[in-house]
Design an enzyme around this catalytic site. Structure first.
Site, PDB file in Angstrom:
ATOM      1  N   ARG A  79       1.139  -1.309   0.142  1.00  0.00           N
ATOM      2  CA  ARG A  79      -0.308   0.543  -0.356  1.00  0.00           C
ATOM      3  C   ARG A  79       0.907   1.136  -0.129  1.00  0.00           C
ATOM      4  NH1 ARG A  79      -4.943  -1.671   4.230  1.00  0.00           N
ATOM      5  NH2 ARG A  79      -5.571  -2.958   2.945  1.00  0.00           N
TER       6      ARG A  79
ATOM      7  N   SER B  12      -7.975  -1.427   1.029  1.00  0.00           N
ATOM      8  CA  SER B  12      -8.872  -1.778   1.829  1.00  0.00           C
ATOM      9  C   SER B  12     -10.023  -0.644   2.716  1.00  0.00           C
ATOM     10  CB  SER B  12      -8.349  -2.317   3.010  1.00  0.00           C
ATOM     11  OG  SER B  12      -9.862  -2.891   4.274  1.00  0.00           O
ATOM     12  N   HIS B  13      -9.877  -0.350   3.504  1.00  0.00           N
ATOM     13  CA  HIS B  13     -10.207   1.447   4.377  1.00  0.00           C
ATOM     14  C   HIS B  13     -10.300   2.527   4.553  1.00  0.00           C
ATOM     15  CE1 HIS B  13      -7.558  -0.603   6.669  1.00  0.00           C
ATOM     16  NE2 HIS B  13      -7.872   0.090   8.027  1.00  0.00           N
TER      17      HIS B  13
ATOM     18  N   LYS C 230      -2.879  -6.425  -3.327  1.00  0.00           N
ATOM     19  CA  LYS C 230      -2.282  -7.970  -3.477  1.00  0.00           C
ATOM     20  C   LYS C 230      -2.457  -9.051  -3.775  1.00  0.00           C
ATOM     21  CE  LYS C 230      -5.579  -9.057   0.148  1.00  0.00           C
ATOM     22  NZ  LYS C 230      -6.132  -9.764   1.288  1.00  0.00           N
TER      23      LYS C 230
ATOM     24  N   ASP D  29     -16.600  -1.847   4.608  1.00  0.00           N
ATOM     25  CA  ASP D  29     -15.700  -0.736   4.131  1.00  0.00           C
ATOM     26  C   ASP D  29     -15.336  -0.772   2.624  1.00  0.00           C
ATOM     27  OD1 ASP D  29     -14.540  -3.271   4.308  1.00  0.00           O
ATOM     28  OD2 ASP D  29     -12.583  -2.405   4.472  1.00  0.00           O
TER      29      ASP D  29
ATOM     30  N   ASP E  81     -13.110  -2.181   0.453  1.00  0.00           N
ATOM     31  CA  ASP E  81     -13.275  -3.901  -0.215  1.00  0.00           C
ATOM     32  C   ASP E  81     -13.660  -4.764   0.762  1.00  0.00           C
ATOM     33  OD1 ASP E  81     -11.706  -4.401   2.214  1.00  0.00           O
ATOM     34  OD2 ASP E  81     -10.481  -5.828   1.296  1.00  0.00           O
TER      35      ASP E  81
ATOM     36  N   ASP F 291     -14.628  -6.394   3.214  1.00  0.00           N
ATOM     37  CA  ASP F 291     -14.238  -7.536   3.918  1.00  0.00           C
ATOM     38  C   ASP F 291     -14.522  -6.956   5.372  1.00  0.00           C
ATOM     39  OD1 ASP F 291     -12.244  -6.073   4.330  1.00  0.00           O
ATOM     40  OD2 ASP F 291     -10.689  -6.769   4.120  1.00  0.00           O
ATOM     41  N   ARG F 292     -15.121  -6.322   6.314  1.00  0.00           N
ATOM     42  CA  ARG F 292     -15.187  -5.417   6.950  1.00  0.00           C
ATOM     43  C   ARG F 292     -16.556  -4.680   7.765  1.00  0.00           C
ATOM     44  NH1 ARG F 292      -9.438  -2.870   9.366  1.00  0.00           N
ATOM     45  NH2 ARG F 292      -8.037  -3.291   7.877  1.00  0.00           N
TER      46      ARG F 292
ATOM     47  N   THR G 101      -2.679  -9.870  14.507  1.00  0.00           N
ATOM     48  CA  THR G 101      -3.112  -9.601  13.243  1.00  0.00           C
ATOM     49  C   THR G 101      -3.107 -10.260  12.245  1.00  0.00           C
ATOM     50  OG1 THR G 101      -3.333  -8.106  15.037  1.00  0.00           O
ATOM     51  CG2 THR G 101      -3.929  -7.213  12.586  1.00  0.00           C
TER      52      THR G 101
ATOM     53  N   LYS H 125     -12.029 -12.433   5.638  1.00  0.00           N
ATOM     54  CA  LYS H 125     -13.068 -11.703   6.514  1.00  0.00           C
ATOM     55  C   LYS H 125     -14.096 -11.458   5.170  1.00  0.00           C
ATOM     56  CE  LYS H 125     -10.129  -7.754   7.697  1.00  0.00           C
ATOM     57  NZ  LYS H 125      -8.960  -8.096   6.929  1.00  0.00           N
TER      58      LYS H 125
END
Length: 543
Positions: free
Chosen positions: A22, A113-114, A126, A277, A279, A281-282, A344, A376
């Site tokens: 990123r 992502s977020h 990724k 979010d 992408d 996944d949250r 994590t 997720k």
């Protein structure tokens, strides 16, 4: 097909973290930058000749450009076929689903992502492996090693493909299929949950609001919630993916999804609120008048998962990341199944899921999922909540209160200190680590340190060891503070401070979280010397 070799030189800092590489868009826009990283991935992938690779992203700025580059490079590198989401769209959970369903060798997911999107914001790449999950450390380390020595990348001369028209085209000698990005994931969701029961819930007058945050889950939520489950049109808000997420930060927490929170706490609140979010996944879960922390959501979902048809045989185990509260551990104990505490990063759950040791996994950063894929999955969590509420015929608040009355309550919050100069953040962690041996027995206000360590994870599947995964300060009575530096940002460092206080079932279960965590907040600031190291007297974000 003529393969074109482009000479290049390495770029510093192309080390993929827990969620890939990123950086700011302007970094990725440098000549050869994206191509170097993609080629490094392709150079590491074994048995790629003739294999299928999946490519897609969250629709953020620069996605389409990199997708076109990656498709041409895949053809030059000998892949047999590419599947790409229409419009370049493919949520992270949907990408995992497609990789697994069609037995792809892996996939490139273009997302940060977020993190915010746009010309001056963030981008990411990724690589996910054949099980649909993020590449493990041995693969990401090999990719990084290759980025430091790369001297060429391969492509073919071919025009851009039409990303907006489903069907098959050829790039060089390689077929490329533009697929419906929603269909496979929606079909999987319907196989796991009782859509008839949820439709009946919607027909009964139960109302909900889903905030897609102008991110990737908009099309998925429109299809599943409004079309297949018959929730009213308008249930999905901000449902059109935009390259800059409408100028907002697509992180489903109480800061960036404040409008949803205020709606659910207001006089005209719907029965249920949720968000996802950038992408997909949250997730964020809020009932009428009741916010559910991600840690509690994991525990409550695990305790009730047997009510959904995909999990009616019971759970094999529950896994959580170390900073996530221990609420899920108490559920596992009651169910008589293992509880796993991992570092994590979703990749650590992949081994447990593949080995059949766990069924449901979760992280405090709003990520929950199960063995249906290897990522997720924001909408999965929303649908499991809806399935549970449809069967239990009770509100989110009532379910939460019942859960705490049985298991006790883990009061929990995360304080983020963002954009700290990296050297200062690292000095804080270094000094804290050096002081660990001296902390047990010391008191900070009413709290006495029982144990202090730097978390090490021994993987029960492959026996790998992951050290330095976060500093834990455990106090008498079960409270704790955890300190970590985040790997998801693009500039500077983010210090995350996780605060957890356990109240047993016969304790004080109905208080405000900030009030209950006050002593822990003071102790954390003193123990780590946050102000002295960073100059900060308060966090930038509290979730």
């Amino acid at each position: 097909m003529t393969i074109k070799t482009v000479q290049t030189t390495p770029f510093d800092g192309q080390k993929p973290g827990t969620s890939g590489l990123r950086k700011k868009v302007r970094i990725f826009q440098q000549p050869n930058y994206s191509e170097n990283f993609v080629q490094s991935v392709f150079d590491v992938v074994e048995d790629k000749a003739g294999a299928l690779i999946v490519i897609g992203g969250d629709g953020r700025y620069h996605n389409r450009t990199v997708i076109q580059q990656a498709v041409r490079m895949a053809a030059a590198n000998g892949f047999g076929r590419v599947m790409v989401g229409r419009g370049g769209i493919l949520s992270t959970p949907a990408a995992s689903c497609v990789i697994r369903k069609y037995k792809a060798i892996g996939g490139l997911i273009l997302s940060a992502s977020h993190n915010p999107g746009g010309p001056d914001e963030d981008f990411g790449i990724k690589y996910n492996i054949a099980n649909g999950g993020p590449a493990p450390e041995k693969v990401t380390e090999a990719i990084y090693a290759r980025t430091k020595t790369i001297d060429r990348w391969l492509t073919v001369d071919a025009p851009d493909i039409d990303l907006d028209t489903p069907g098959e085209v050829r790039v060089g000698d390689m077929p490329v299929e533009v697929i419906d990005p929603v269909a496979d994931h929606a079909e999987l969701m319907e196989s796991l949950f009782d859509f008839d029961a949820i439709r009946a819930l919607a027909a009964s007058g139960f109302t909900m609001a889903f905030d897609a945050m102008h991110a990737v889950t908009g099309p998925y939520a429109h299809e599943i919630l409004e079309r297949r489950l018959s929730f009213a049109p308008g249930t999905v808000r901000n449902g059109t993916p935009l390259e800059d997420f409408g100028g907002h930060h697509p992180d489903p927490n109480l800061v960036y999804a404040r409008d949803l929170y205020d709606l659910l706490m207001g006089p005209d609140a719907p029965d249920f609120g949720a968000a996802s979010d950038g992408d997909g996944d949250r997730n964020l879960i809020i009932g009428k008048g009741r916010f559910v922390t991600p840690s509690d959501s994991l525990a409550m979902l695990a305790a009730n998962a047997h009510l959904a048809k995909g999990y009616d045989a019971g759970l094999k185990g529950i896994a959580r990341s170390m900073p996530t509260s221990a609420a899920a551990d108490r559920v596992a104990d009651a169910l008589g199944i293992p509880a796993f505490e991992t570092p994590t990063g979703w990749k650590f759950f992949g081994n447990l899921l593949d080995a059949g040791k766990a069924t449901i996994c979760g992280e405090e950063s709003s990520g929950t999922g199960s063995d249906h894929i290897r990522e997720k999955d924001g909408l999965w969590a929303v649908l499991l909540w809806l399935n549970i509420l449809a069967v239990r015929k009770m509100s989110v608040d009532a379910l939460a209160r019942e859960h705490w009355a049985r298991f006790g309550r883990n009061y929990y919050a995360r304080h983020d200190y963002e954009g700290i100069e990296t050297a200062r953040a690292e000095a804080l962690m270094h000094d804290l680590d050096a002081a660990l041996a001296t902390l047990p027995g010391k008191s900070f206000g009413p709290l006495t340190v029982a144990q202090a360590d730097n978390f090490t994870y021994d993987d029960p599947v492959d026996s790998s060891v992951s050290r330095n995964q976060g500093i834990r300060i455990l106090f008498d009575g079960g409270s704790r503070v955890v300190f970590r530096l985040s790997g998801t940002g693009t500039e500077g460092a983010t210090l995350r401070v996780y605060l957890e206080r356990y109240e047993p079932a016969d304790g004080d279960l109905g208080r405000e979280t900030t009030e209950m965590l006050g002593d822990l907040i003071s102790a954390a600031a003193t123990i780590a010397g946050i102000e002295a190291h960073t100059g900060r007297t308060a966090p930038d974000v509290v979730t």
